[in-house]
Design an enzyme around this catalytic site. Structure first.
Site, short mmCIF file in Angstrom:
data_model
loop_
_atom_site.label_atom_id
_atom_site.label_comp_id
_atom_site.label_asym_id
_atom_site.label_seq_id
_atom_site.Cartn_x
_atom_site.Cartn_y
_atom_site.Cartn_z
N ALA A 5 -12.50 45.80 2.95
CA ALA A 5 -13.27 46.51 1.93
C ALA A 5 -14.56 47.04 2.55
O ALA A 5 -14.72 47.05 3.77
CB ALA A 5 -13.57 45.60 0.75
N ASN A 6 -15.48 47.50 1.74
CA ASN A 6 -16.77 47.97 2.23
C ASN A 6 -17.85 47.62 1.22
O ASN A 6 -17.58 47.06 0.17
CB ASN A 6 -16.72 49.47 2.53
CG ASN A 6 -16.39 50.27 1.29
OD1 ASN A 6 -17.17 50.31 0.35
ND2 ASN A 6 -15.21 50.89 1.27
#
Ligand code: C5P
Length: 413
Positions: free
Chosen positions: A219-220
């Site tokens: 993810a980020n």
């Protein structure tokens, strides 16, 4: 709309809850600033706040009675704490102490401040102020995350010197004018009602999560705040809005159809399902790659060394929608988070992705855009570049919606 607009809050009703911290003295100035912009300010003070400033001084500046007691029959007769909680356009908590935040997160109602905060059905903005150790404590982190998930907006705290000698760090209450700007961003939608009525708008927001196995993902750090602000502004301007969002800790914006997804492929499917729309704004931070073959079972530490993750490219949602032969939105807007050559890279992206505008922002270290409340952007189109000042993400969203409404109106002529 900005702080130079002296009557920007004319007719707005603000309930200010003052908590017990040294920053309470700044709340007196906050009352003055809000009043000089035309707001009507009602004040609630906690018991602890009265150790720092008096109800008399707050009342004198606010021009009315200050509410300090849940069981004061005279005040109940006059306004009543439930009406106090409801008869406001916005509730501002400044300073929001660690204790007050904990009470809010836990839903306590044992004094007038916590009771009105539990009883209100209006948006709430908090300006936390506390010692840096208290701010970074796991309990405060937890309470803050809960409040944000409950839809509470936050301004500050800032870094700097504390009241205690030798203590410095994040914990200073935002300055009164910063709080005013945040109040304005929440209360003023300049484009209310008209600009986009009858229009359909699609917004993507947040990160995507790409599974590695049933428990792990890539993810980020996208918070989704900018995309949510755009969806909120579009709805306030009268549009029929679909917001397709990855996992974020934000409350659904009112009046918006919110579709929750995890992966890029799900986001693409849901974005396409929302078509046809007049405008599509792709503010999501979509993962560029996903794991080619996510494990059906949790990957185990084994004897065969570290696992190799084969990555394959995700579909580009923006480019896919922008290049559609049928049902291409009239206006397709992408975002570009760059750390260098922001404008040149945005121009190149405009062509590569086939979109009409790019909202480019500088996310280099120190810019505090990722996860922060403010953003400084450049609006890049084939006609040129406009650079906007660093502003609250809601103001950036309002401006963008105004530009979109103007562009659609011009195209319809
Ligand atoms: O190429 P880059 O990721 O910098 O482009 C950013 C823009 O493209 C954003 O508007 C983002 O929402 C969009 N995008 C997308 N799908 C992807 C990658 C980016 O919609 N797979």
């Amino acid at each position: 709309m900005n702080t130079n607009d002296q009557r920007s809050l004319q007719g707005k009703r603000i309930l200010l809850v003052i908590g017990g911290g040294i920053a309470a003295y700044k709340s007196l100035d906050l009352i003055r600033r809000l009043k000089e912009r035309g707001a009507e300010v009602r004040v609630v003070m906690t018991q602890a706040a009265q150790e720092f400033i008096t109800p008399l001084s707050a009342g004198a500046i606010a021009g009315g009675q200050v509410h300090v007691d849940l069981f004061d029959w005279r005040a109940e007769f006059d306004v009543g704490h439930i009406r106090l909680a409801r008869d406001a356009d916005l509730v501002v908590v400044a300073p929001a102490t660690a204790d007050l935040m904990a009470k809010m997160a836990g839903g306590h109602a044992d004094d007038i401040a916590s009771t009105v905060l539990l009883a209100t059905d209006k948006p709430v903005l908090i300006a936390p102020a506390m010692n840096p150790h208290m701010w970074s404590h796991a309990a405060t982190r937890r309470n803050l995350a809960q409040l944000v998930a409950d839809g509470v907006a936050v301004v500050g705290p800032n870094a700097g010197e504390m009241a205690e000698p030798g203590e410095a760090g994040v914990g200073r209450m935002a300055e009164p004018l910063e709080i005013v700007a945040s109040v304005e961003a929440r209360l003023i939608s300049r484009y209310q009602g008209a600009g986009l009525s009858g229009r359909r708008v699609l917004v993507t927001a947040g990160p995507t999560q790409e599974p590695i196995d049933p428990v792990r993902y890539i993810a980020n750090r996208s918070s989704g705040k900018q995309g949510f602000a755009i969806a909120r502004a579009a709805a306030a301007a009268g549009a029929d809005v679909t917001l397709v969002t990855g996992p974020v800790a934000l409350a659904d914006p009112p009046g918006v159809t919110v579709v929750k997804v995890e992966s890029a492929r799900e986001m693409l499917a849901e974005a396409e399902r929302a078509l046809p729309v007049d405008v599509a704004v792709f503010a999501a931070a979509v993962a560029d790659w996903r794991v080619a073959a996510p494990g059906a079972q949790k990957l185990k530490k084994g004897t065969s060394g570290t696992p190799k993750l084969d990555l394959i490219e995700n579909p580009d949602i923006l480019a896919t929608v922008a290049h559609r032969k049928s049902m291409r939105p009239a206006l397709v807007i992408g975002f570009a988070a760059e750390t260098e050559n922001v404008i040149e890279n945005a121009r190149a992206k405009l062509d590569r992705k086939g979109c009409d505008w790019i909202v480019a922002n500088d996310v280099s270290p120190g810019s505090e855009v990722m996860g922060g409340d403010r953003n400084s952007v450049h609006l890049v189109s084939r006609d040129g570049v406009e650079s906007w000042p660093r502003e609250d993400k809601q103001i950036v969203a309002d401006k963008l919606i105004a530009r979109i409404a103007a562009a659609l109106a011009a195209a319809a002529k």
